[in-house]
Design a protein around this motif. Structure first.
Motif, PDB file in Angstrom:
ATOM      1  N   ARG A  86       0.841  -1.212   0.000  1.00 47.01           N
ATOM      2  CA  ARG A  86       0.000   0.000   0.000  1.00 47.01           C
ATOM      3  C   ARG A  86       0.868   1.251   0.000  1.00 47.01           C
ATOM      4  O   ARG A  86       0.504   2.275  -0.568  1.00 47.01           O
ATOM      5  N   LEU A  87       2.015   1.166   0.655  1.00 45.18           N
ATOM      6  CA  LEU A  87       2.904   2.313   0.805  1.00 45.18           C
ATOM      7  C   LEU A  87       3.684   2.632  -0.480  1.00 45.18           C
ATOM      8  O   LEU A  87       3.962   3.791  -0.783  1.00 45.18           O
ATOM      9  N   ARG A  88       4.016   1.598  -1.238  1.00 48.72           N
ATOM     10  CA  ARG A  88       4.969   1.733  -2.333  1.00 48.72           C
ATOM     11  C   ARG A  88       4.417   2.517  -3.528  1.00 48.72           C
ATOM     12  O   ARG A  88       3.301   2.298  -3.972  1.00 48.72           O
ATOM     13  N   LEU A  89       5.240   3.437  -4.044  1.00 47.39           N
ATOM     14  CA  LEU A  89       4.933   4.143  -5.293  1.00 47.39           C
ATOM     15  C   LEU A  89       5.947   3.718  -6.337  1.00 47.39           C
ATOM     16  O   LEU A  89       7.084   3.393  -6.028  1.00 47.39           O
ATOM     17  N   ASP A  90       5.487   3.732  -7.609  1.00 47.42           N
ATOM     18  CA  ASP A  90       6.430   3.539  -8.715  1.00 47.42           C
ATOM     19  C   ASP A  90       5.936   4.422  -9.848  1.00 47.42           C
ATOM     20  O   ASP A  90       4.967   5.175  -9.691  1.00 47.42           O
ATOM     21  N   GLY A  91       6.592   4.352 -10.969  1.00 47.47           N
ATOM     22  CA  GLY A  91       6.233   5.222 -12.087  1.00 47.47           C
ATOM     23  C   GLY A  91       4.782   5.041 -12.501  1.00 47.47           C
ATOM     24  O   GLY A  91       4.067   6.021 -12.763  1.00 47.47           O
ATOM     25  N   VAL A  92       4.338   3.788 -12.518  1.00 46.53           N
ATOM     26  CA  VAL A  92       2.964   3.514 -12.946  1.00 46.53           C
ATOM     27  C   VAL A  92       1.963   4.104 -11.946  1.00 46.53           C
ATOM     28  O   VAL A  92       0.984   4.753 -12.327  1.00 46.53           O
ATOM     29  N   GLU A 133      -4.387   6.595   6.497  1.00 43.67           N
ATOM     30  CA  GLU A 133      -3.259   5.748   6.840  1.00 43.67           C
ATOM     31  C   GLU A 133      -2.230   5.657   5.706  1.00 43.67           C
ATOM     32  O   GLU A 133      -1.821   6.668   5.168  1.00 43.67           O
ATOM     33  N   SER A 134      -1.869   4.469   5.325  1.00 46.33           N
ATOM     34  CA  SER A 134      -0.591   4.349   4.628  1.00 46.33           C
ATOM     35  C   SER A 134      -0.551   4.690   3.135  1.00 46.33           C
ATOM     36  O   SER A 134       0.522   4.901   2.597  1.00 46.33           O
ATOM     37  N   ARG A 135      -1.661   4.761   2.429  1.00 41.85           N
ATOM     38  CA  ARG A 135      -1.572   4.988   0.982  1.00 41.85           C
ATOM     39  C   ARG A 135      -1.232   6.447   0.664  1.00 41.85           C
ATOM     40  O   ARG A 135      -2.062   7.330   0.875  1.00 41.85           O
ATOM     41  N   PRO A 136      -0.073   6.722   0.096  1.00 44.50           N
ATOM     42  CA  PRO A 136       0.287   8.129  -0.155  1.00 44.50           C
ATOM     43  C   PRO A 136      -0.548   8.790  -1.253  1.00 44.50           C
ATOM     44  O   PRO A 136      -0.645  10.006  -1.299  1.00 44.50           O
ATOM     45  N   ASN A 137      -1.203   7.981  -2.126  1.00 42.37           N
ATOM     46  CA  ASN A 137      -2.019   8.608  -3.169  1.00 42.37           C
ATOM     47  C   ASN A 137      -3.176   9.404  -2.572  1.00 42.37           C
ATOM     48  O   ASN A 137      -3.660  10.352  -3.187  1.00 42.37           O
TER      49      ASN A 137
END
Lengths: 423, 423
Positions: free
Chosen positions: B68-74, B123-127
């Motif tokens: 849930r935390l991780r971001l990537d280019g997509v 919480e954890s989702r940065p979006n």
């Protein structure tokens, strides 16, 4: 003792689906029966009210409080009439307010459903017992009423009429539950029941509202004070402005939609204020003004900061001369209570700037603040005037005691194609 | 330290009128600029996110939380795309939703205005930092964001992009304020600011929602758990019902609109359950059933009381055979969370009885529970799905972040004739 309020709320909540399930015709008949029953049991209600007023006199209640408490034949007839008018209003339950077909064929409807259980916490006027209960039922809700201790016999007598009507219609009495023991700890207990109470509506003085807002774990829509302003613009029709001023301040000073502060554009102050202040003073209004006001109206006494923040609920008016509309809006932003603001102007641009620049529940252009009332605004009846910017803002009628939910109709639609399992 | 949160909220509130005063075109452009800025500052955001995930790994966060935390280019591109779609949505601010002329000539309008200052606690989702901020701004509000401490670097980097966009548009950065210090006492302080915060929206796990609900003095609309039911009626198309079951349970089990409990009419249990349970088990679902279920499906393990109340958010399903629709409705009433209920039936009377008998925010007839989502229901975007029966119920889009007020236009109307003063 402890648990009594919870048991009452549980019973009310259990009774609610029976009210929600009634047809509109049957909800109408239920409320009509309540009106009939109040008329039929008139003597019992008046006798109970006589007990309350006698006790109130002995306790030294103010004349104003005793007046709010007192019932007579005319007031009882007005209560019954108000119930009949409410009964005849459109029924909000189940109404589909929007309908949309999505590209995938799903039909999305918004449907009004009751809130559930409403806790109404109010003070001395016993008519609220009938009005609030009927309005909650009209919207398919159950209601838990907690009136003021000074009106407890009257409230119990009116509740007995409402219960009789519920019984006549074969419905559970608990749909209208009255908290008869006035102890504050019961109100406290009620305000903690977040699993049972969907909305608490406090209606009364500042002390009551603060108490509820501070202690509630249930959602609250406040019906708070009205520090209502009239701004007389440079482009105002001054005769019209004077009418709005006198109506707003002097027609019924003790209500929340009465004017408390007058703001006058400097360009018209000399033409407007002397005659307007004179008209008020002839009607017994005490005028408290800024220096510029007092230079024009020597009868005005000096206003201080507290006067601009006050809800006088009395024949007192604070007055201030402002430089322009921005100055007026800044004043309203600083001292206002989000209730009702009025502009008198013949300039459409000034009217729009005033509408945009205020955040109050009602903004009036060339109309009296006294129109901020459910009946006057076409709602038929009101449970109060919300100054909370959530759920409802301004007068709350039956519709405001419902919520819209989503009803979706499909033909087997799924979100992920790979969910299709049929062979 | 103390007073820091208040100062932040005061600055956000002071910035709000500038957002409310923007034209729809300018609010659209502001949100488009936010999307551009997130794309342009991609490397900074991803670097900040790498810090968060490294810290999270060291702290031993679960795989699901790290995902849930991780971001990537997509994912960043999806955030920017979501902002662009939101930017293009209809602007709700100022819309006149109803207009009525009263017999006395008053014109009564209902006009949408922003709520004011919204506190978003998540919480954890940065979006959510980008989505929630943009949705609040779209509706003319300011927002105070408090994300999870595990995402603090990502949230700060995304907020920096949003601030850059506000600056580019000549608007106060404080319209989007981020509480960077994750200490719980700051959330507590925030939840007390009833003079500044118009609405708090908690979005996350049960612990967070409870914490906010218990401590808030500001209004709260909860986005609580989804214990969603599918009821397969005696008159159901069983292939269709199986599609709804598999989509609801297995397409994305970790979301709130996933199914948690299956209820099957006894008349069709023998025909429906074995194949349906088989399809689920092939997809890795653990099935926990009542005795009647287990008699038909030996692969099912025994369900207990807690299973029917559980939001599994996992590949687990509780199953129960019910005697009839009333039995199904009683089960939903007892264990449901007012989120989403589904009926599979070809019988319109059963569908209507199910709609009437449930009080949930969304009720679906022959459609998957997974459609209870702002985008799927046509709202364009959502800040969450309200399970509070007040203000908004179900998915909340930009419109749900506004409130309707009354605008009244007259020609000098007063309530009491004797208020007329003109000669």
């Amino acid at each position: 003792m402890n648990g009594h309020v919870r048991a009452l709320a549980e019973a009310a909540r259990a009774a609610q689906p029976a009210i929600a399930a009634l047809s509109p015709q049957r909800r109408q008949r239920l409320i009509e029966r309540m009106a009939e029953r109040i008329e039929r049991d008139r003597e019992q209600v008046l006798a109970a009210n006589a007990d309350d007023t006698a006790r109130g006199e002995k306790a030294g209640l103010s004349t104003a409080m005793l007046d709010r408490l007192r019932l007579d034949g005319v007031r009882l007839a007005a209560i019954a009439q108000a119930l009949r008018e409410l009964a005849a209003q459109p029924d909000p339950v189940g109404a589909v307010t929007r309908r949309e077909v999505r590209p995938n064929g799903l039909v999305i409807e918004r449907q009004r459903v009751p809130l559930g259980l409403i806790a109404m916490i109010y003070e001395s006027r016993p008519n609220v017992t009938a009005d609030a209960a009927a309005l909650c039922l009209k919207a398919g809700n159950a209601v838990l009423l907690r009136g003021g201790s000074e009106a407890r016999s009257s409230n119990a007598a009116i509740a007995a009429c409402l219960h009789a009507a519920l019984r006549e219609e074969g419905l559970p009495e608990a749909a209208v539950s009255l908290l008869t023991d006035p102890a504050r700890e019961h109100v406290l207990e009620l305000l903690q029941l977040s699993d049972l109470v969907d909305l608490a509506i406090p209606r009364g003085g500042e002390g009551l509202i603060r108490f509820v807002a501070e202690h509630a774990r249930v959602p609250v829509v406040k019906h708070y004070k009205g520090v209502c302003h009239l701004y007389v613009d440079a482009a105002a029709d001054l005769d019209l402005a004077r009418d709005l001023l006198v109506d707003g301040k002097a027609s019924r000073p003790g209500v929340c939609n009465a004017l408390e502060t007058l703001l006058v554009h400097a360009d018209v102050a000399a033409r407007f204020l002397p005659a307007a202040v004179g008209a008020l003073i002839r009607r017994g209004v005490e005028v408290r003004g800024c220096e510029r006001t007092r230079a024009l109206c020597p009868q005005a006494v000096a206003a201080d900061e507290a006067d601009y923040a006050a809800e006088f609920l009395d024949l007192i008016l604070a007055v201030r001369v402002v430089d322009d509309i921005d100055d007026a809006l800044a004043h309203v932003g600083r001292y206002g209570s989000d209730h009702t603001e009025v502009i008198a102007t013949a300039d459409p641009a000034a009217a729009e700037a005033f509408i945009r620049g205020t955040r109050s529940a009602a903004v009036m252009v060339n109309a009296s603040s006294r129109f901020n009332d459910g009946g006057e605004l076409g709602l038929g009846a009101e449970i109060g005037i919300s100054t909370t910017r959530l759920h409802a803002y301004g007068p709350m009628g039956a519709e405001s005691l419902t919520i819209e939910r989503f009803v979706v109709r499909g033909q087997g639609q799924v979100r992920h194609r790979q969910s299709r399992t049929a062979s």
